[in-house]
Design a protein around this motif. Structure first.
Motif, PDB file in Angstrom:
ATOM      1  N   TRP A 357       4.438  82.140 -78.936  1.00 35.42           N
ATOM      2  CA  TRP A 357       4.307  81.339 -80.402  1.00 35.42           C
ATOM      3  C   TRP A 357       5.452  82.204 -81.249  1.00 35.42           C
ATOM      4  O   TRP A 357       5.594  83.382 -81.124  1.00 35.42           O
ATOM      5  CB  TRP A 357       3.086  81.506 -81.082  1.00 35.42           C
ATOM      6  N   LEU A 409       7.975  69.798 -86.887  1.00 34.40           N
ATOM      7  CA  LEU A 409       8.245  69.236 -85.566  1.00 34.40           C
ATOM      8  C   LEU A 409       9.390  68.581 -85.546  1.00 34.40           C
ATOM      9  O   LEU A 409       9.876  68.442 -84.266  1.00 34.40           O
ATOM     10  CB  LEU A 409       6.603  68.485 -85.391  1.00 34.40           C
ATOM     11  N   ASN A 430       7.669  71.818 -79.889  1.00 35.99           N
ATOM     12  CA  ASN A 430       6.635  70.955 -79.368  1.00 35.99           C
ATOM     13  C   ASN A 430       5.520  70.892 -80.063  1.00 35.99           C
ATOM     14  O   ASN A 430       4.785  69.763 -80.163  1.00 35.99           O
ATOM     15  CB  ASN A 430       6.709  70.921 -77.990  1.00 35.99           C
ATOM     16  N   TYR A 431       5.191  72.215 -80.395  1.00 36.40           N
ATOM     17  CA  TYR A 431       3.831  72.302 -81.101  1.00 36.40           C
ATOM     18  C   TYR A 431       3.897  73.134 -82.330  1.00 36.40           C
ATOM     19  O   TYR A 431       4.732  74.061 -82.260  1.00 36.40           O
ATOM     20  CB  TYR A 431       2.749  73.001 -80.167  1.00 36.40           C
ATOM     21  N   ARG A 433       1.376  75.334 -85.009  1.00 40.00           N
ATOM     22  CA  ARG A 433      -0.074  75.696 -85.555  1.00 40.00           C
ATOM     23  C   ARG A 433       0.064  76.542 -86.775  1.00 40.00           C
ATOM     24  O   ARG A 433       1.041  77.069 -87.146  1.00 40.00           O
ATOM     25  CB  ARG A 433      -0.773  76.433 -84.552  1.00 40.00           C
ATOM     26  N   PRO A 465      -3.057  73.863 -82.803  1.00 41.09           N
ATOM     27  CA  PRO A 465      -1.626  73.435 -82.348  1.00 41.09           C
ATOM     28  C   PRO A 465      -1.809  72.019 -82.457  1.00 41.09           C
ATOM     29  O   PRO A 465      -2.409  71.079 -81.916  1.00 41.09           O
ATOM     30  CB  PRO A 465      -1.858  73.845 -80.900  1.00 41.09           C
ATOM     31  N   SER A 467       1.252  68.529 -82.316  1.00 43.84           N
ATOM     32  CA  SER A 467       2.254  67.765 -81.853  1.00 43.84           C
ATOM     33  C   SER A 467       2.136  66.456 -82.455  1.00 43.84           C
ATOM     34  O   SER A 467       1.285  65.846 -83.161  1.00 43.84           O
ATOM     35  CB  SER A 467       2.252  67.754 -80.410  1.00 43.84           C
ATOM     36  N   HIS A 470      -0.661  64.211 -81.457  1.00 47.44           N
ATOM     37  CA  HIS A 470      -1.845  64.597 -82.371  1.00 47.44           C
ATOM     38  C   HIS A 470      -1.752  63.755 -83.693  1.00 47.44           C
ATOM     39  O   HIS A 470      -2.806  63.463 -84.491  1.00 47.44           O
ATOM     40  CB  HIS A 470      -2.031  65.987 -82.242  1.00 47.44           C
TER      41      HIS A 470
END
Length: 476
Positions: A357, A409, A430-431, A433, A465, A467, A470
């Motif tokens: 990360w 994102l 891609n993610y 958090r 996390p 994306s 989500h």
């Protein structure tokens, strides 16, 4: 018309108006540079959506007539250019009525921005700038001597700023009464500055002196503003010195600067500035406008006075949508521990214990422990400030946290321009958090040995996390 004008305050008016125009210019500049990500048509809190549910009477604004990002940008940039021209002396080169029109235009344009700014413009210094800006309309220009009634209105505004802040402290956190609040405040304030680490490490007895001096400056000195000279000038100088101390110790946008500028209007002589120019008698219509303005201030002062006298005093409240006469006060309570939200992203397609990360870095709020906080005030970093509030309670971020993640994102250029560093310059992550950390200033030994200004400890997860799938499910 000696009862109406006060030529000896010409220098104070000059400093106040030129300085206030500079603050206006910075406020419009911040609006122009930050609005697309925060408030634009594709922003986190889009203005068109807000206008669709908000009537004009609740939020008077030029944008109630029409809105587009181009129109907003035009208003903000025009306001910045106009304010810069006034700061350079334009209002003193035109007739009195034109000078008043220039100041009215600045006020109306910025009011239009504030009234659609929603959470991003929910700070007390927005109302302070608008109230001081409306007052500046009636101070006149070089064609007339400063009106005495308006000068007293400026002192009344300064009194409310200082005394309101003093009262809310004495009514609030116990540490203000036992003189220990500054054991914590320099470390936990919303946006520390480059000298905040040094202020924090002052000996505890000096912190107690700071608090005691603050109480004197806010609860006793403001009454001296209404005393005869030279007492009023002495009171104003004390306020100016305390505001400069606050400027050095942290970043509070233009709150301290507008307060300081208001105090300059109560000083009767500045030896380093030229004497007042010869002026004509003020016209009758100007006299009538000044009296009407001061009468309005007197009437609208009922609500701020009632709030000051209330045991349940509210801080930084505006009682009308024009922000003409407001109540002020901040830091009634002090947080003892600093918490910070750290945003991270990864380009991994599958998450696991070994996922790497990388952190996003903000311009003003603490992040990398090795990064010395910068001086930003009087410029205002709106996202950075709201991140501090969100760390206090997720409720502050309920309306904009997920839109912020969505834009990260997408590697949205407007959003990335609000940051100091994006760890994904080529392709979006891609993610994303968010994690919550506890921050403390480093000790002198840690600074010398490890070259860190902060040490931090992970508390836990702020946002899991996320994306695009989500977020799409969340929106459904």
């Amino acid at each position: 018309m000696e009862w109406f004008t006060a030529p000896e305050y010409w220098q104070g008016r000059l400093i106040f108006q030129r300085g206030l125009a500079v603050i206006y210019a910075l406020a419009f500049l911040a609006a122009a540079l930050q609005f697309r990500a925060l408030l634009g048509e594709r922003g986190m809190l889009p203005i068109p959506r807000y206008l669709a549910r908000t009537p004009f009477r609740r939020s008077p604004s030029l944008f109630q007539l029409r809105y587009s990002d181009r129109f907003y940008a035009g208003i903000a940039w025009f306001g910045a250019v106009l304010a810069a021209a006034v700061a350079l002396g334009l209002a003193d080169l035109v007739p009195l009525w034109a000078a008043m029109a220039l100041w009215f235009a600045l006020w109306a344009l910025y009011l239009s921005i504030v009234n659609v700014g929603q959470t991003w413009y929910s700070f007390g210094w927005e109302s302070l700038l608008l109230e001081a800006g409306f007052l500046a309309i009636f101070l006149g220009n070089d064609t007339v001597a400063p009106p005495l009634l308006v000068l007293f209105a400026a002192r009344w505004l300064l009194f409310r700023v200082e005394f309101g802040a003093g009262l809310i402290k004495m009514r609030g956190d116990r540490c203000w009464r036992d003189l220990t609040c500054l054991y914590y405040h320099h470390e936990t304030q919303p946006m520390p500055g480059p000298l905040s680490w040094f202020f924090h490490h002052l000996p505890p007895p000096l912190h107690r002196v700071e608090v005691a001096a603050n109480h004197v400056a806010q609860l006793i000195v403001p009454f001296g503003l209404f005393a005869p000279q030279p007492v009023a000038s002495v009171a104003a100088v004390i306020i100016i010195v305390t505001q400069l101390w606050l400027v050095l110790s942290g970043n509070f946008a233009w709150l301290n600067w507008v307060t300081l500028l208001l105090a300059t209007t109560a000083v009767s002589a500045y030896p380093v500035l030229p004497d007042a120019p010869a002026v004509a008698e003020p016209p009758g219509w100007f006299l009538g406008a000044v009296i009407a303005f001061v009468a309005t201030v007197v009437v609208l002062s009922y609500w701020p006075v009632r709030n000051l006298l209330s045991a349940r005093q509210a801080m930084n409240a505006s009682f009308d949508p024009l922000h003409l006469v407001n109540t002020y006060g901040a830091f009634g309570s002090i947080t003892r521990v600093r918490q910070e939200i750290v945003l991270e992203g990864t380009d991994a397609t599958h998450l696991g214990p070994d996922t790497v990360w990388r952190e996003y870095e903000f311009k003003g709020k603490p992040g990398d422990p090795k990064y010395l906080p910068r001086q930003w005030a009087p410029y205002h970093l709106r996202l950075d400030w709201l991140m501090w509030f969100a760390a206090l309670s997720p409720a502050y971020a309920r309306s904009w946290a997920l839109p912020l993640v969505t834009r990260l994102l997408d590697n949205d250029p407007d959003t990335l321009r609000l940051l100091r560093h994006c760890p994904f310059p080529g392709a979006p992550p891609n993610y994303v958090r968010a994690r919550l950390y506890e921050y403390h200033f480093s000790t002198p030994a840690e600074l010398f040995r490890e070259r860190i200004w902060w040490r931090r400890t992970l508390i836990g997860e702020f946002l899991p996390p996320l994306s695009h799938p989500h977020l799409d499910r969340h929106r459904e």
